[in-house]
Design an enzyme around this catalytic site. Structure first.
Site: not given
Ligand code: CP
Ligand code: NVA
Length: 309
Positions: A101, A128, A131, A223, A263, A291
């Site tokens: 990530r 993502h 997701q 989101d 999400c 997930r």
């Molecule tokens: N939706 C998602 O990726 O959640 P986290 O940021 O908690 O991993």
């Molecule tokens: N768009 C959000 C998604 C979090 C799971 C971010 O990148 O923070």
């Protein structure tokens, strides 16, 4: 299957469906798969915080008989302490897969290019994909044939929006995206989605009008307005995005049986009201559960079979 899972754009329609079908099987009969990654180890690199991603990848590896190692942002300091190339060349000597990530999408691309082992994109500023796979599994479970559905995405044209477009293209779903002016999804991803969707019946519309987007929708998705890394824009965005809140008035413009998707994490009272996220139409925790199942499928497809490369 590919060596890495970086973007849904790289999957064939067959591979996209293969992941969903395997996830469904793993969800129905988890015990059948409990030794399928025995002895395998996944390194999990995080430059950003996480609840769902961290827990579901770790639980997923454990449920498949393997193990996971959590590497916090301060551990590796990707890019400052060590280059992605050197990190990948080290990790491939010890573990069987890397989940990452990151902020810049180029980091997961660099990791994947350098490593002989599979790399899974667990969110970048651009995409993502895990997701979106979980979301399309949820949509299929709740609403059936994905090619007959209309999904409306309301909010920021961000990483989650991008991956939903690429998933919609593989599934042949109708997708309406409503964003404020200047916050549209990136043209490069819009073009990829339209290209991928040419053979599937995918239809993508972009608008600045949330009501137009949700008309006849089977699902409404939103989101956060400020993603991780955009914290300093939070107040400015709250003003710009105010009319894009998913509330009962907006939900009422979609089909009466439309579901609500997010999400998570959610900012109640901003992009969604508590009334909507806590309503019976909300499937947000089913998405979170899924997930686990889709990532187990992805991990098995990448790491569970001997590779010739
Ligand atoms: N939706 C998602 O990726 O959640 P986290 O940021 O908690 O991993
Ligand atoms: N768009 C959000 C998604 C979090 C799971 C971010 O990148 O923070």
């Amino acid at each position: 299957m590919l060596k890495d899972f970086l973007s849904i754009h790289h999957l064939s329609v067959y591979e996209f469906n293969e992941i969903l079908d395997l996830a469904q099987k793993m969800k129905a009969k988890p015990d059948k798969f409990k030794s399928s990654l025995r002895g395998k180890i996944l390194a999990m690199i995080f430059q950003k915080p996480s609840l769902r991603t961290r827990v579901t990848f770790e639980v997923g590896m454990l449920q498949l008989g393997g193990e996971a190692i959590y590497l916090a942002p301060a551990d590796i300091q990707l890019g400052s302490r060590e280059t992605p190339f050197d990190v990948a060349k080290n990790l491939e000597r010890w573990v069987d897969g890397i989940m990452a990530r990151t902020f810049a999408h180029s980091i997961v691309v660099d990791l994947a290019e350098a490593a002989r082992i599979p790399v899974v994109n667990a969110l970048t500023d651009l995409l993502h994909p895990c997701q979106a796979m979980a979301d399309f599994l949820t949509l299929r479970e709740k609403k059936g044939d994905l090619s007959q559905l209309k999904l409306a995405y309301v909010g920021d044209g961000n990483n989650v929006c991008h991956s939903l477009m690429l998933a919609g293209a593989k599934a042949g779903t109708k997708l309406a995206v409503a964003t404020p002016q200047g916050y549209e999804p990136q043209p490069e991803i819009v073009n990829q989605a339209r290209e991928d969707g040419q053979s599937t019946g995918f239809a993508l519309s972009l608008t600045n009008d949330p009501i137009e987007a949700v008309r006849e929708a089977d699902a409404i998705y939103t989101d956060v307005w400020a993603s991780m890394g955009q914290e300093q824009e939070k107040e400015k965005r709250a003003q710009i995005f105010a009319s894009f809140q998913v509330n009962t008035t907006l939900m009422a413009q979609a089909k009466p049986e439309a579901i609500f998707m997010h999400c998570l994490p959610a900012h109640r009272g901003e992009e969604v009201t508590s009334e909507v996220i806590d309503s019976p139409q909300s499937v947000v925790f089913d998405q979170a559960e899924n997930r686990l199942h889709v990532q187990k499928a992805i991990l098995w497809l990448l790491m569970g079979q001997e590779k010739s490369v």
